[in-house]
Structure formats: structure tokens, C-alpha cells
Design a protein around this motif. Structure first.
Motif: not given
Length: 481
Positions: A170, A174, A219, A411-412, A416, A431-433
Motif C-alpha cells: 500500500f 503511494h 505514515d 480518503d485520497w 485518510h 491508515r488503510h485499516n
């Protein structure tokens, strides 16, 4: 009666009052951390800690809460008491983070902010001086023990669900997005020259790349993406300094304070926006009663568009970053930030020259600034801003943050960070969770009567201005009363 003579305060585990044989005391009678705070984690791992084993002093909350000054800092973590006074200046997140929790229970914030507990616990061992007395609650008496237990149970559930495990692909995708945008900007110039239309397109592509670089370094600054902490540290410096042109050292010390005491004045540097703005409810009243009028705050919601939005990145963040780097002599950051400018001169200098390339860099920062300002402020400024109330972790973060409705664009656009509630409760969660755990957090908030705020994107933008107008009205009432 000296401290050692107080019954129920000092003694071995089990309620005995006699001092432990290996206890060290200061001249003023206050117990000190057993062992040397400068000992290495490796020594601790080998069992060479000087901390007493099987025999600990016990303390009441009343005693612990007295140790909340710069030169006298105790923390409670999972009922254990630690003296972090002499070690605070070595804390990777900065000494102020520890000072903000001195004399308080730091169990949940400690767990929230450290992705690799095994390493951190090694540093804690020589700082251990005791534990809470058997009759003392695990948190300060003003906190709701059921709420705290429910939140800790939620965290254990999320850990069992592997919600703290990130997907490297992920973040590599990015990073690929950022690199592709920068390459496209260069190819446009290479094939079509530096006309006005091309320059506008190049500025747009670089602005998107810069904003997304900011989200990526955010992140990396929170997560443990690699097994070895030093690789996380180096990766964050590379992205923040080389790709963004800002100091990672400055960002870490500022951002971690924001996380541990969100919207708490004056501990959260993100809400220390005076004398340009007055925000919240207490600061405007304070300024008004003292007849402070650096600027006509009645118009602050208007000059927010002229000053706050366009100048946050190129002036305030850039200036603070440079100031901190040079004052603290952070040579690695200075070298990597210099490489940011060198890279741009090499890439775009042949088309624009040195002066033109500098203009391009600051044009991009100028365009990026409103984007970052909206993303960072829409979830905080409209929420509760107060002085220290020593609330539990869940209440502190839910009252001070809000979410923006989920969509692919939101989100983008926000990296997020439209899930600010989940991000602040679990900063080390990838952040994808966030969207997966949001329903569980909302349910817990409903159980304990906490308002879980989730609003549309444009409403979030507008709430910044509305909150500035509300604060200005409080200042006017206090100033002219």
C-alpha cells in the motif's frame, strides 16, 4: 514524619513499610529511579538492571501527582511508577511529551504512541521506582474505570484482528504515485518547454506530489514499517527532509505533542496560533479581559483566507523548520533538506535557472498550503479546545477530533486523515485499516455517551471559519465588557 516513615507509601510489595535494600534516595528524601538511566537496552535485556526485583515501593495517587514539574517527573504505566526526570531529555519524541503527562497515568498514551513495545520497555526498566499501592485504582479517581477498561478491551480486540499490521505494498504504491507525478512534471518540461501553460501544469503535478509526500511521511512517522527502528527513522527523514524539504526532527517533536495532548492549551503546539488568531473558548476570553488586541480579531475569519491558508506551508512551517534545524544543529536534517533544493536545481534548473527554480519551489508550497491547512484544521479547530482536564485517553481524543465522511476522493485528498478520531486513538495503526475499526469506535462512544462527530467535507471546511467567528465573538464580549 519523613517520606520513608509514611505508612502505606513506601514499602515492599505486599504492604510492608520497610525500605527495600537496594533503594536509592536523594538528599531531600525523595526516592529516585533505581539504576542508571543511561544504561543500554542491551544491558537490560541481559538482566543487568539495577532495579530491585521482588521488592518495590508503593505510592498513592496523591503522592504521584506532586511529581509533575520539569525537574521532577513521575509517570504511571500499567500500575508501575517510573521516574523519568533525568531521562526526559533523551526521549526520542522530545522531553515535553513526557512532561505533559508527569504526575498522571500514561498507560493508554504509552501504548498508543509506541509501535514497538519490546524495545521501549527495555528503556523503562532502569526508571522503575515502584508501583501503585494495592488499594489505589489503576487510574486517577476522576476517570471512569469502566470506560478505560472498555477502551483497553477494544484495543486488545483490534490487536487480535491484526489491525495494526500494515501492508507494505500500500505504501510503496503511494510512493510510486509521488514519483510518477514528479517524473511527469519533468517530462512535460522536457518535451514542451517552460511556457506558461506547461508551468501551470508542472506546478499542479508537483503540488499534488508534495501533498501526498506529506501524507506518506506522516505514515512513516507513526508506523513501524520495518523490523529495525533505525530503518523507520531513516526512511522518515528521507521522505520528510529530502522529498518535502522540511525537518523531520522539528515535525516529530511538534507532532507528538499534538497527539498526546490534543487541543489542550498550551500543551498542543498546533493550537498555539496567537497572536495572529484566538481560538477555542478560553483563549479569546483571556485576550479580551487583558485588553490584548494585536490584530482586530473580529475579522480573523476573513484574514484566515488571506494569511492562514496561503502562508501556513511556505512561511510558518518552512520558517519553523529552518529555525529548529539550525538552533538544535540537526546536521542530518540540514544535509537532507539541502538535498531537496539541490535535486530541484538539477531537475528544473536547466529550464528555469536558479532564481526561477526557487520561485517554482515556493509557488508549489504556496499552492499546497491551503490543501494542508484544510486537512489538518477541519478536524481540530471546530472541536473542544480547553486547558488541562486530565481526561481518559478515549474522551480526550473524541472530544478534540472529528471525522469527515468516507469516499474515495476524501480518503485520497486527506491521506485518510478524514478518520481523525481513529487516527488519534490508534496513531500506530496503518491508515488503510481506519474504516474497518470506525464502527467499533463509534459503538464504544455511543455506549459511554460520547458524541462521535462525522461530517461532509465541505461542512468541515466551513466549520473552520464558523469556529473562528465564534471565538472572535467571545473576544469582543470580553474586550468591551
Amino acid at each position: 514524619m519523613t517520606l520513608e516513615e509514611k505508612p502505606g507509601v513506601n514499602g515492599c510489595v505486599g504492604g510492608r513499610r520497610e525500605s527495600c535494600p537496594s533503594e536509592m534516595s536523594q538528599a531531600n528524601g525523595k526516592p529516585r529511579a533505581n539504576g542508571n538511566a543511561k544504561g543500554s537496552p542491551k544491558q537490560e535485556a541481559n538482566g543487568k538492571s539495577n532495579a530491585p526485583r521482588g521488592c518495590l515501593n508503593t505510592y498513592t495517587w496523591q503522592e504521584i501527582q506532586k511529581h509533575n514539574q520539569d525537574g521532577d517527573q513521575w509517570l504511571v504505566i500499567s500500575r508501575k511508577v517510573y521516574d523519568v526526570t533525568e531521562w526526559a531529555h533523551r526521549h526520542p519524541g522530545g522531553p515535553r511529551v513526557l512532561n505533559h503527562y508527569a504526575g498522571e497515568d500514561a498507560t493508554d498514551v504509552f501504548r498508543a504512541m509506541h509501535p514497538n513495545l519490546d524495545v521501549v520497555k527495555l528503556y523503562l526498566k532502569p526508571l522503575l521506582i515502584g508501583e501503585l499501592a494495592p488499594g489505589e485504582p489503576s487510574q486517577e479517581r476522576n476517570k471512569n474505570p469502566q470506560l478505560v477498561e472498555d477502551f483497553q478491551e477494544l484495543r486488545r480486540t483490534l490487536e487480535a484482528m491484526n489491525m495494526f499490521d500494515g501492508r507494505l505494498q500500500f505504501f510503496f504504491l503511494h510512493l510510486a504515485q509521488i514519483l510518477i507525478l514528479e517524473v511527469l512534471a519533468w517530462l512535460l518540461l522536457y518535451h514542451f518547454g517552460n511556457g506558461w501553460t506547461v508551468t501551470i501544469l508542472v506546478s499542479f503535478l508537483l503540488t499534488v506530489a508534495q501533498a501526498q509526500s506529506g501524507f506518506l511521511q506522516h505514515d512513516i512517522g507513526h508506523l513501524s514499517m520495518f523490523k529495525k527502528p533505525k530503518w523507520n527513522h531513516l526512511m522518515q527523514k528521507f521522505v520528510m527532509c529530502h522529498m518535502k524539504g522540511l525537518s523531520a526532527y522539528w515535525w516529530n517533536h511538534r507532532h507528538f505533542q499534538h497527539h498526546v495532548k490534543t487541543n489542550i492549551y498550551p500543551k498542543d503546539p498546533d493550537i498555539d496560533v496567537g497572536p495572529l488568531f484566538v481560538i477555542g473558548e478560553s483563549q479569546p476570553v483571556k485576550y479580551g479581559k487583558k485588553k490584548i488586541k494585536y490584530i482586530d480579531y473580529d475579522k480573523q475569519h476573513l484574514y484566515f483566507y488571506l494569511v492562514g491558508l496561503p502562508l501556513l506551508m511556505p512561511v510558518y512551517f518552512n520558517g519553523k523548520s529552518l529555525q529548529i534545524m539550525y538552533l538544535h544543529k540537526v546536521w542530518v536534517d540540514i544535509a537532507l533538506v539541502s538535498s531537496f533544493y539541490i535535486r530541484h536545481f538539477i531537475t528544473f534548473g536547466p529550464f528555469y535557472g536558479i532564481f526561477g527554480t526557487m520561485l517554482l519551489i515556493y509557488m508549489v508550497k504556496f499552492l499546497e498550503s491551503p490543501w494542508i491547512a484544510y486537512v489538518t484544521q477541519m478536524s481540530h479547530i471546530p472541536m473542544k479546545i480547553s486547558r488541562e482536564e486530565n481526561r481518559d485517553w478515549l474522551s480526550t481524543q473524541v472530544l478534540a477530533t472529528c471525522n469527515i465522511e468516507q469516499s474515495f476522493f476524501n480518503d485520497w485528498f486527506s491521506g485518510h486523515l478524514n478518520f481523525q478520531i481513529e487516527h488519534h486513538l490508534f496513531p500506530t495503526m496503518p491508515r488503510h485499516n481506519y474504516h474497518k475499526v470506525a464502527p467499533l469506535v463509534r459503538s464504544l462512544c455511543a455506549k459511554h455517551g460520547l458524541q462521535y462527530v462525522n461530517k461532509p467535507l465541505l461542512t468541515g471546511f466551513g466549520d473552520i471559519v464558523r469556529s473562528l467567528k465564534k471565538s472572535a465573538a467571545l473576544w469582543i464580549d470580553s474586550y468591551y465588557e
